[in-house]
Motif scaffolding. Structure first.
Motif, PDB file in Angstrom:
ATOM      1  N   SER A  60      -3.493 -12.136   5.487  1.00 42.15           N
ATOM      2  CA  SER A  60      -4.238 -13.131   4.718  1.00 42.15           C
ATOM      3  C   SER A  60      -3.792 -13.056   3.257  1.00 42.15           C
ATOM      4  O   SER A  60      -3.228 -12.036   2.830  1.00 42.15           O
ATOM      5  N   PRO A  61      -4.032 -14.105   2.492  1.00 41.78           N
ATOM      6  CA  PRO A  61      -3.574 -14.112   1.085  1.00 41.78           C
ATOM      7  C   PRO A  61      -4.072 -12.924   0.265  1.00 41.78           C
ATOM      8  O   PRO A  61      -3.385 -12.500  -0.668  1.00 41.78           O
ATOM      9  N   ASN A  62      -5.232 -12.362   0.590  1.00 42.54           N
ATOM     10  CA  ASN A  62      -5.714 -11.226  -0.197  1.00 42.54           C
ATOM     11  C   ASN A  62      -4.959  -9.930   0.103  1.00 42.54           C
ATOM     12  O   ASN A  62      -5.234  -8.883  -0.500  1.00 42.54           O
ATOM     13  N   GLN A  63      -4.003 -10.019   1.019  1.00 43.85           N
ATOM     14  CA  GLN A  63      -3.131  -8.875   1.266  1.00 43.85           C
ATOM     15  C   GLN A  63      -1.802  -9.003   0.509  1.00 43.85           C
ATOM     16  O   GLN A  63      -0.913  -8.161   0.672  1.00 43.85           O
ATOM     17  N   THR A  64      -1.693 -10.034  -0.283  1.00 42.32           N
ATOM     18  CA  THR A  64      -0.552 -10.138  -1.194  1.00 42.32           C
ATOM     19  C   THR A  64      -0.634  -8.983  -2.174  1.00 42.32           C
ATOM     20  O   THR A  64      -1.642  -8.824  -2.879  1.00 42.32           O
ATOM     21  N   SER A  65       0.406  -8.161  -2.191  1.00 40.50           N
ATOM     22  CA  SER A  65       0.332  -6.941  -2.984  1.00 40.50           C
ATOM     23  C   SER A  65       1.692  -6.260  -2.994  1.00 40.50           C
ATOM     24  O   SER A  65       2.634  -6.696  -2.321  1.00 40.50           O
ATOM     25  N   LEU A  66       1.770  -5.176  -3.740  1.00 43.25           N
ATOM     26  CA  LEU A  66       2.931  -4.300  -3.735  1.00 43.25           C
ATOM     27  C   LEU A  66       2.546  -3.051  -2.947  1.00 43.25           C
ATOM     28  O   LEU A  66       1.563  -2.385  -3.273  1.00 43.25           O
ATOM     29  N   TYR A  67       3.322  -2.756  -1.912  1.00 43.87           N
ATOM     30  CA  TYR A  67       2.980  -1.667  -1.007  1.00 43.87           C
ATOM     31  C   TYR A  67       3.956  -0.513  -1.178  1.00 43.87           C
ATOM     32  O   TYR A  67       5.174  -0.709  -1.246  1.00 43.87           O
ATOM     33  N   PHE A  68       3.394   0.696  -1.202  1.00 39.72           N
ATOM     34  CA  PHE A  68       4.201   1.901  -1.309  1.00 39.72           C
ATOM     35  C   PHE A  68       3.905   2.829  -0.133  1.00 39.72           C
ATOM     36  O   PHE A  68       2.750   3.075   0.195  1.00 39.72           O
ATOM     37  N   CYS A  69       4.964   3.353   0.424  1.00 39.16           N
ATOM     38  CA  CYS A  69       4.856   4.425   1.390  1.00 39.16           C
ATOM     39  C   CYS A  69       5.146   5.728   0.663  1.00 39.16           C
ATOM     40  O   CYS A  69       5.961   5.757  -0.267  1.00 39.16           O
ATOM     41  N   ALA A  70       4.483   6.801   1.061  1.00 40.78           N
ATOM     42  CA  ALA A  70       4.709   8.093   0.423  1.00 40.78           C
ATOM     43  C   ALA A  70       4.716   9.181   1.485  1.00 40.78           C
ATOM     44  O   ALA A  70       4.093   9.042   2.540  1.00 40.78           O
ATOM     45  N   SER A  71       5.414  10.270   1.194  1.00 42.26           N
ATOM     46  CA  SER A  71       5.404  11.399   2.112  1.00 42.26           C
ATOM     47  C   SER A  71       5.379  12.695   1.325  1.00 42.26           C
ATOM     48  O   SER A  71       5.795  12.747   0.168  1.00 42.26           O
ATOM     49  N   SER A  72       4.866  13.730   1.966  1.00 39.43           N
ATOM     50  CA  SER A  72       4.913  15.064   1.385  1.00 39.43           C
ATOM     51  C   SER A  72       5.012  16.071   2.517  1.00 39.43           C
ATOM     52  O   SER A  72       4.694  15.763   3.673  1.00 39.43           O
ATOM     53  N   LEU A  73       5.442  17.268   2.176  1.00 38.71           N
ATOM     54  CA  LEU A  73       5.702  18.273   3.203  1.00 38.71           C
ATOM     55  C   LEU A  73       4.465  18.508   4.067  1.00 38.71           C
ATOM     56  O   LEU A  73       4.521  18.516   5.294  1.00 38.71           O
ATOM     57  N   HIS A  74       3.356  18.718   3.403  1.00 41.90           N
ATOM     58  CA  HIS A  74       2.079  18.899   4.091  1.00 41.90           C
ATOM     59  C   HIS A  74       1.022  18.119   3.346  1.00 41.90           C
ATOM     60  O   HIS A  74       1.233  17.638   2.249  1.00 41.90           O
ATOM     61  N   GLN A  75      -0.113  18.024   3.970  1.00 38.51           N
ATOM     62  CA  GLN A  75      -1.272  17.468   3.285  1.00 38.51           C
ATOM     63  C   GLN A  75      -1.672  18.412   2.161  1.00 38.51           C
ATOM     64  O   GLN A  75      -1.587  19.621   2.297  1.00 38.51           O
ATOM     65  N   GLY A  76      -2.069  17.844   1.032  1.00 36.74           N
ATOM     66  CA  GLY A  76      -2.561  18.712  -0.032  1.00 36.74           C
ATOM     67  C   GLY A  76      -1.911  18.445  -1.360  1.00 36.74           C
ATOM     68  O   GLY A  76      -0.750  18.051  -1.450  1.00 36.74           O
ATOM     69  N   ALA A  77      -2.683  18.692  -2.399  1.00 28.63           N
ATOM     70  CA  ALA A  77      -2.253  18.350  -3.749  1.00 28.63           C
ATOM     71  C   ALA A  77      -1.114  19.215  -4.237  1.00 28.63           C
ATOM     72  O   ALA A  77      -0.409  18.849  -5.169  1.00 28.63           O
ATOM     73  N   THR A  78      -0.915  20.383  -3.615  1.00 31.08           N
ATOM     74  CA  THR A  78       0.168  21.238  -4.093  1.00 31.08           C
ATOM     75  C   THR A  78       1.528  20.703  -3.676  1.00 31.08           C
ATOM     76  O   THR A  78       2.548  21.144  -4.178  1.00 31.08           O
ATOM     77  N   ASN A  79       1.515  19.770  -2.750  1.00 30.16           N
ATOM     78  CA  ASN A  79       2.782  19.223  -2.268  1.00 30.16           C
ATOM     79  C   ASN A  79       3.110  17.928  -3.007  1.00 30.16           C
ATOM     80  O   ASN A  79       2.315  16.996  -3.014  1.00 30.16           O
ATOM     81  N   GLU A  80       4.277  17.879  -3.592  1.00 29.81           N
ATOM     82  CA  GLU A  80       4.670  16.680  -4.318  1.00 29.81           C
ATOM     83  C   GLU A  80       4.842  15.517  -3.361  1.00 29.81           C
ATOM     84  O   GLU A  80       5.426  15.661  -2.292  1.00 29.81           O
ATOM     85  N   GLN A  81       4.339  14.372  -3.751  1.00 32.70           N
ATOM     86  CA  GLN A  81       4.508  13.178  -2.937  1.00 32.70           C
ATOM     87  C   GLN A  81       5.753  12.424  -3.376  1.00 32.70           C
ATOM     88  O   GLN A  81       6.002  12.252  -4.557  1.00 32.70           O
ATOM     89  N   TYR A  82       6.505  12.003  -2.401  1.00 30.41           N
ATOM     90  CA  TYR A  82       7.692  11.198  -2.653  1.00 30.41           C
ATOM     91  C   TYR A  82       7.352   9.764  -2.269  1.00 30.41           C
ATOM     92  O   TYR A  82       6.893   9.509  -1.160  1.00 30.41           O
ATOM     93  N   PHE A  83       7.592   8.850  -3.183  1.00 27.45           N
ATOM     94  CA  PHE A  83       7.259   7.458  -2.936  1.00 27.45           C
ATOM     95  C   PHE A  83       8.506   6.657  -2.569  1.00 27.45           C
ATOM     96  O   PHE A  83       9.598   6.904  -3.090  1.00 27.45           O
TER      97      PHE A  83
END
Lengths: 114, 119
Positions: free
Chosen positions: A82-105
């Protein structure tokens, strides 16, 4: 080169036409997630996955689906955009869940729904 | 709930001026991480820094410096001698070390500050 890739980078579609945005990472990361970025709202998490076959909703999951059949891939599915899904989308990954792991976008996918 | 506020929506300065981007955060946790990301006009997100809550030392990387003050819950970012290439949207983000689900990585972004460096 370690990276997160997204395809397509740009997409213009019409309301109701199902689409999939692919995301792939080559770092053997367990954790992957999708964000959308809207003007004045920053980035908000849509869905995340802690490992293969494990997914859960983020802050704004309505209208989206995801799957995690393989470790490296985490596609974002819009069954009936729908039009309200017009947006910029980013996928991200990190080694594990958790803030100590850097996220790569990933580089982002700019979606326009008319 | 965690929250990040970037009160400056847009800042415009002339090249070579110093500029500081403000970031104020809220969290109930004692262990957390703070981040800055840069988003140039091309759209990708570029990781700049991660700082944990136990490390209050300021950090300097070239023309970039970060001032972390737990007493005021702030993590401000300063660019010295700004250049046109610094023009971008800058995001501050916070992640708590513990979370109970929903946005499992606990990464909350501010709304961003659009920095314009005029030649």
């Amino acid at each position: 080169e370690a990276q997160v890739t997204q395809n397509p980078r740009y997409l213009i579609t019409v309301t109701g036409k199902k689409l999939t945005v692919t995301c792939s990472q080559n770092m053997n990361h367990e954790y992957m997630s999708w964000y959308r970025q809207d003007p004045g709202l920053g980035l908000r998490q849509i869905y995340y996955s802690m490992n293969v076959e494990v997914t859960d909703k983020g802050d704004v999951p309505e209208g989206y689906k995801v799957s995690r059949k393989e470790k490296r891939n985490f596609p974002l599915i819009l069954e009936s955009p729908s039009p309200n899904q017009t947006s910029l989308y980013f996928c991200a990954s990190s080694l594990h869940q958790g803030a100590t792991n850097e996220q790569y976008f990933g580089p982002g996918t700019r979606l326009t729904v008319t | 709930a965690q929250k990040v506020t970037q009160a400056q929506t847009e800042i415009s300065v002339v090249e070579k001026e110093d500029v500081t981007l403000d970031c104020v955060y809220e969290t109930r946790d004692t262990t957390y991480y703070l981040f800055w990301y840069k988003q140039p006009p091309s759209g990708e997100l570029v990781f700049l820094i991660r700082r944990n809550s136990f490390d209050e030392q300021n950090e300097i990387s070239g023309r970039y410096s970060w001032n972390f003050q737990k007493s005021t819950s702030s993590f401000n970012f300063t660019i010295t001698a700004s250049q046109v290439v610094d023009s971008a949207v800058y995001f501050c983000a916070l992640s708590e070390a513990r979370w109970t689900g929903g946005g499992a990585d606990g990464l909350t972004f501010g709304k961003g500050t659009h920095l314009i460096i005029q030649p």
